[in-house]
Scaffold this motif. Structure first.
Motif, PDB file in Angstrom:
ATOM      1  N   TYR A   1       0.939  -1.162  -0.037  1.00 14.33           N
ATOM      2  CA  TYR A   1       0.050  -0.074  -0.027  1.00 14.33           C
ATOM      3  C   TYR A   1       0.836   1.312   0.044  1.00 14.33           C
ATOM      4  N   GLU A   2       2.136   1.128   0.246  1.00 11.26           N
ATOM      5  CA  GLU A   2       2.921   2.261   0.466  1.00 11.26           C
ATOM      6  C   GLU A   2       4.011   2.421  -0.670  1.00 11.26           C
ATOM      7  N   GLY A   3       3.831   1.635  -2.014  1.00  7.57           N
ATOM      8  CA  GLY A   3       4.783   1.795  -2.910  1.00  7.57           C
ATOM      9  C   GLY A   3       4.096   2.802  -3.762  1.00  7.57           C
ATOM     10  N   ARG A   4       4.708   3.204  -5.156  1.00  7.04           N
ATOM     11  CA  ARG A   4       4.198   4.422  -5.758  1.00  7.04           C
ATOM     12  C   ARG A   4       2.797   4.246  -6.302  1.00  7.04           C
ATOM     13  N   LYS A   5       2.527   3.128  -6.629  1.00  8.07           N
ATOM     14  CA  LYS A   5       1.018   2.829  -6.911  1.00  8.07           C
ATOM     15  C   LYS A   5      -0.044   3.031  -5.948  1.00  8.07           C
ATOM     16  N   GLY A   6       0.448   2.512  -4.577  1.00 10.26           N
ATOM     17  CA  GLY A   6      -0.268   3.090  -3.331  1.00 10.26           C
ATOM     18  C   GLY A   6      -0.480   4.370  -2.986  1.00 10.26           C
ATOM     19  N   ARG A   7       0.630   4.926  -3.260  1.00  8.42           N
ATOM     20  CA  ARG A   7       0.569   6.358  -2.885  1.00  8.42           C
ATOM     21  C   ARG A   7      -0.261   7.015  -3.561  1.00  8.42           C
ATOM     22  N   GLU A   8      -0.098   6.821  -5.160  1.00  2.00           N
ATOM     23  CA  GLU A   8      -1.001   7.366  -6.197  1.00  2.00           C
ATOM     24  C   GLU A   8      -2.522   7.234  -5.877  1.00  2.00           C
ATOM     25  N   LEU A   9      -3.088   5.738  -5.588  1.00  2.00           N
ATOM     26  CA  LEU A   9      -4.249   5.437  -5.406  1.00  2.00           C
ATOM     27  C   LEU A   9      -4.784   6.086  -4.279  1.00  2.00           C
ATOM     28  N   LYS A  10      -4.020   6.535  -3.033  1.00  2.00           N
ATOM     29  CA  LYS A  10      -4.417   7.058  -1.788  1.00  2.00           C
ATOM     30  C   LYS A  10      -4.841   8.572  -2.292  1.00  2.00           C
ATOM     31  N   GLU A  11      -4.154   9.176  -3.248  1.00  2.00           N
ATOM     32  CA  GLU A  11      -4.299  10.532  -3.890  1.00  2.00           C
ATOM     33  C   GLU A  11      -5.304  10.526  -4.813  1.00  2.00           C
ATOM     34  N   ASN A  12      -5.478   9.649  -5.466  1.00  2.00           N
ATOM     35  CA  ASN A  12      -6.480   9.657  -6.541  1.00  2.00           C
ATOM     36  C   ASN A  12      -6.853   8.272  -7.106  1.00  2.00           C
ATOM     37  N   SER A  13      -8.017   7.752  -6.912  1.00  2.00           N
ATOM     38  CA  SER A  13      -8.530   6.479  -6.694  1.00  2.00           C
ATOM     39  C   SER A  13      -8.626   5.913  -7.996  1.00  2.00           C
TER      40      SER A  13
END
Ligand SMILES: Cc1cc2nc3c(=O)[nH]c(=O)nc-3n(C[C@H](O)[C@H](O)[C@H](O)COP(=O)(O)O)c2cc1C
Length: 293
Positions: free
Chosen positions: A159-171
């Motif tokens: 959940y904390e990799g790049r995709k995880g960070r981006e999905l947190k900002e923008n689902s």
């Protein structure tokens, strides 16, 4: 040629008509047609006697076999990277008609996915996942589909990799499957949210022990001094959890991408492909429209 034959006027036929050879009977019939040409023109009685014959006369033992392997007559396969502009393939396998498409895209996906499984493709559940930062900068990578149903398409990650960070900002995200041998692509657009902790736990428990430990060892997408550092971390974790169950890291789990639109793409002859777009109309209903290729 006219002088030799004592003829006048146009010798070669205007223009040509090209067709793809689809199967062995079509190939055999074409060969026979070519062999009979000098006979039809009254030049020779027996096709075998024609001295400019470039093919063999069809006889069971000598008939050339049509190559049906990928890269055969339907594909141009240059050997050098600099020839990439010549790399092309004609798509002729199948079509996708509105009448044949399932009214529900999840069922249509199931049908195509089962056909991808039956075709023994390499990792048919591999899909490109595109995400974007809140600022709109996109990124994409391959992940594995681990389940799908009416609720959406599930994959697991840190959940904390790049995709995880981006999905947190923008689902918002897009998933793309490419099943090359079937000349098919599926594009799924929607929003991703985390699956429940119980669902992630259940999947995590099904993974091999080494993968479970590696989930702890990796701070996904962050820099690391060298491979040695990762392997050392893994050895430390092996010692720490020796003889014990490895729990799921709180920073690792599943996402479910709930689709708003799903497009099924089937490659067709002359690049006139079939594209059917399903759009959610809410309450489980879907519209189906055709897009231009
Ligand atoms: C065939 C294949 C399958 C993969 N499956 C996953 C997966 O299921 N989950 C995952 O986190 N990464 C998977 N990866 C690695 C990702 O492509 C990517 O390197 C990683 O998730 C880090 O992405 P990020 O930095 O954008 O978060 C896979 C890579 C390949 C080539």
């Amino acid at each position: 040629a006219n002088r030799i034959l004592g003829k006048r006027g146009q010798f070669w036929q205007e223009d040509y008509f090209d067709r793809y050879i689809r199967d062995q009977p079509h190939f055999d019939a074409t060969l026979e047609y070519i062999n009979q040409n000098p006979v039809k023109a009254g030049l020779y009685r027996n096709p075998q006697d024609w001295p400019f014959r470039g093919t063999t006369t069809p006889e069971p033992s000598t008939t050339p076999r049509l190559s049906t392997t990928p890269g055969g007559p339907r594909a141009s396969r240059p050997q050098k990277a600099s020839d990439v502009s010549n790399l092309r393939k004609e798509y002729i396998r199948d079509g996708l008609k509105e009448d044949d498409a399932h009214p529900n895209p999840i069922e249509q996906f199931r049908k195509w996915f089962e056909e991808a499984l039956a075709a023994n493709l390499h990792e048919p559940n591999a899909m490109t996942l595109a995400t974007a930062s809140s600022g709109g900068k996109p990124s994409a990578r391959v992940v594995l589909l681990k389940g799908f149903d009416e609720r959406g398409f599930v994959f697991y990650t840190n959940y904390e990799g790049r995709k995880g960070r981006e999905l947190k900002e923008n689902s918002y995200c897009t998933l793309v499957f490419y099943w090359g041998e079937l000349e098919r692509q599926v594009r799924i657009e929607g929003r991703a949210s985390r699956v429940s902790a119980e669902e992630s736990d259940e999947y995590y428990r099904s993974r091999p022990r080494g993968s479970r430990l590696s989930a702890w060892a990796s701070e996904q997408s962050r820099l690391v001094a060298g491979r040695g550092a990762l392997e050392e971390r893994l050895r430390g974790l092996e010692d720490e959890y020796e003889g014990r169950e490895v729990p799921r890291p709180p920073f690792w789990g599943g996402y479910r991408a709930e689709p708003e639109a799903i497009e099924f793409w089937q490659g067709r002859e002359n690049r006139l492909h079939d594209r059917l777009l399903y759009r959610s109309s809410g309450g489980g209903g879907w519209s189906i429209e055709r897009l231009q290729p």
